[in-house]
Motif scaffolding. Structure first.
Motif, short mmCIF file in Angstrom:
data_model
loop_
_atom_site.label_atom_id
_atom_site.label_comp_id
_atom_site.label_asym_id
_atom_site.label_seq_id
_atom_site.Cartn_x
_atom_site.Cartn_y
_atom_site.Cartn_z
N GLU A 1 -22.95 -61.49 37.03
CA GLU A 1 -23.45 -62.60 38.21
C GLU A 1 -21.53 -62.83 38.60
OE1 GLU A 1 -25.25 -66.87 39.52
OE2 GLU A 1 -25.35 -66.11 37.17
N GLU A 2 -20.71 -63.54 38.36
CA GLU A 2 -19.39 -62.94 38.37
C GLU A 2 -18.80 -62.66 38.66
OE1 GLU A 2 -15.03 -65.35 35.68
OE2 GLU A 2 -16.92 -65.40 35.29
N VAL A 3 -18.84 -61.21 38.65
CA VAL A 3 -18.03 -60.37 38.98
C VAL A 3 -19.37 -59.86 40.76
CG1 VAL A 3 -17.35 -57.94 39.53
CG2 VAL A 3 -17.48 -59.35 36.92
N TYR A 4 -19.84 -60.05 40.62
CA TYR A 4 -20.72 -59.59 41.69
C TYR A 4 -21.03 -61.17 42.27
CZ TYR A 4 -24.93 -59.40 45.02
OH TYR A 4 -25.97 -59.33 45.46
N LYS A 5 -20.30 -62.21 42.48
CA LYS A 5 -20.35 -63.36 43.17
C LYS A 5 -18.71 -62.98 43.75
CE LYS A 5 -23.98 -66.44 42.35
NZ LYS A 5 -24.37 -67.87 41.54
N ALA A 6 -17.89 -63.27 43.22
CA ALA A 6 -16.03 -62.40 43.12
C ALA A 6 -16.17 -61.52 44.57
CB ALA A 6 -15.79 -62.64 42.15
N TYR A 7 -16.93 -60.11 44.08
CA TYR A 7 -16.95 -59.17 44.75
C TYR A 7 -17.58 -59.68 46.22
CZ TYR A 7 -17.95 -55.04 47.29
OH TYR A 7 -18.62 -53.86 48.52
N TRP A 8 -18.58 -60.17 46.21
CA TRP A 8 -18.82 -60.68 47.67
C TRP A 8 -18.56 -61.55 48.12
CZ3 TRP A 8 -21.74 -57.63 50.35
CH2 TRP A 8 -22.92 -56.24 49.60
N LYS A 9 -17.64 -62.49 47.69
CA LYS A 9 -16.90 -63.27 48.29
C LYS A 9 -15.40 -63.09 48.97
CE LYS A 9 -14.35 -67.51 47.76
NZ LYS A 9 -14.43 -68.33 46.09
N ILE A 10 -15.16 -61.69 48.85
CA ILE A 10 -14.17 -61.10 48.73
C ILE A 10 -14.25 -60.09 50.22
CG2 ILE A 10 -12.04 -59.87 48.54
CD1 ILE A 10 -11.91 -60.39 45.87
N THR A 11 -15.33 -59.49 50.08
CA THR A 11 -16.13 -58.91 50.98
C THR A 11 -16.37 -59.46 52.62
OG1 THR A 11 -17.75 -57.08 49.31
CG2 THR A 11 -17.58 -57.26 51.51
N GLU A 12 -17.21 -60.25 52.16
CA GLU A 12 -17.53 -61.27 53.24
C GLU A 12 -16.04 -61.58 53.99
OE1 GLU A 12 -20.52 -62.13 54.59
OE2 GLU A 12 -21.23 -60.68 52.77
N HIS A 13 -15.17 -62.25 53.11
CA HIS A 13 -14.31 -62.81 53.83
C HIS A 13 -13.34 -61.94 54.17
CE1 HIS A 13 -10.55 -65.91 54.38
NE2 HIS A 13 -9.76 -64.82 53.77
N GLU A 14 -13.46 -60.98 54.19
CA GLU A 14 -12.63 -59.35 54.38
C GLU A 14 -13.37 -58.79 56.11
OE1 GLU A 14 -12.92 -56.20 52.49
OE2 GLU A 14 -11.01 -56.49 51.04
N LYS A 15 -14.69 -59.46 56.20
CA LYS A 15 -15.83 -59.24 57.74
C LYS A 15 -15.47 -60.08 57.87
CE LYS A 15 -19.48 -56.84 55.69
NZ LYS A 15 -20.76 -56.59 55.09
N TYR A 16 -15.06 -61.67 57.56
CA TYR A 16 -14.34 -62.61 58.91
C TYR A 16 -13.39 -62.20 59.12
CZ TYR A 16 -12.26 -66.91 59.56
OH TYR A 16 -12.70 -68.27 60.12
N LEU A 17 -12.02 -62.45 58.29
CA LEU A 17 -11.12 -61.59 59.30
C LEU A 17 -11.78 -60.41 60.54
CD1 LEU A 17 -8.93 -62.07 56.14
CD2 LEU A 17 -9.13 -63.71 57.58
N GLN A 18 -12.14 -59.55 59.51
CA GLN A 18 -12.06 -58.44 60.24
C GLN A 18 -12.67 -58.99 61.73
OE1 GLN A 18 -14.26 -55.16 59.64
NE2 GLN A 18 -12.79 -53.49 60.52
N ARG A 19 -13.53 -60.04 62.30
CA ARG A 19 -14.44 -60.37 63.52
C ARG A 19 -13.28 -60.67 63.74
NH1 ARG A 19 -18.74 -61.14 59.49
NH2 ARG A 19 -18.00 -63.30 59.61
N LYS A 20 -13.16 -62.08 63.38
CA LYS A 20 -11.37 -62.44 63.81
C LYS A 20 -10.74 -62.16 64.68
CE LYS A 20 -9.24 -66.47 62.79
NZ LYS A 20 -8.56 -67.71 61.20
N ASP A 21 -10.01 -61.17 63.70
CA ASP A 21 -9.78 -59.85 64.57
C ASP A 21 -9.61 -59.23 65.68
OD1 ASP A 21 -7.94 -60.44 63.16
OD2 ASP A 21 -7.23 -58.24 61.94
N TRP A 22 -10.90 -58.55 65.99
CA TRP A 22 -11.40 -58.28 66.90
C TRP A 22 -11.62 -59.57 68.03
CZ3 TRP A 22 -16.40 -55.47 64.29
CH2 TRP A 22 -15.63 -54.65 63.56
#
Length: 137
Positions: free
Chosen positions: A18-39
């Motif tokens: 569960e810890e690895v799963y949540k860490a992975y999705w936290k990073i993934t969602e943060h990358e998507k957030y930064l990409q939306r901000k860049d756009w």
């Protein structure tokens, strides 16, 4: 019964904690957030410029003509040298007309002469500058 967590690697489900799963999705969602901000702010990443392996060629702004900029800079330097050869009165008249954008009439009133006289002085000074700059520009 404990919930099972999976991440997909090359199309295959890999069981993770569960810890690895949540860490992975936290990073993934943060990358998507930064990409939306860049756009939103029209920001382009440097890696986007290296799509064909020619990074330096892709960042050159061809709208800027560097040779023209250098040429104009050299002309301005020559003009400044030519202006330095003018007498104090000639330089003051040129500054009034071209830098402070005063009218020939207002300059004539200050000097108590007609605007035609000021126009003739201006033309004489411009001809003098043309002669100085003739071979340089």
């Amino acid at each position: 019964m404990a919930k099972e967590y999976y991440l997909y690697v090359k199309g295959k489900a890999v069981p993770v904690s569960e810890e690895v799963y949540k860490a992975y999705w936290k990073i993934t969602e943060h990358e998507k957030y930064l990409q939306r901000k860049d756009w939103k702010h029209n920001v382009m990443s440097f890696s986007a410029l290296d799509h064909d392996g020619h990074f330096v060629d892709n960042i050159i702004d061809e709208k800027i003509d560097l040779e023209k900029i250098v040429e104009v800079k050299m002309q301005i330097e020559e003009l400044n040298k030519a202006l330095a050869t003018l007498t104090k009165e000639e330089r003051e008249l040129m500054e009034a007309i071209f830098y402070r954008e005063e009218s020939l009439r207002s300059i004539g009133k200050k000097e108590k002469v007609s605007y035609q006289t000021i126009g003739k002085r201006r033309d004489k000074i411009l001809e003098k500058l043309r002669e100085i700059l003739k071979d340089k520009i």
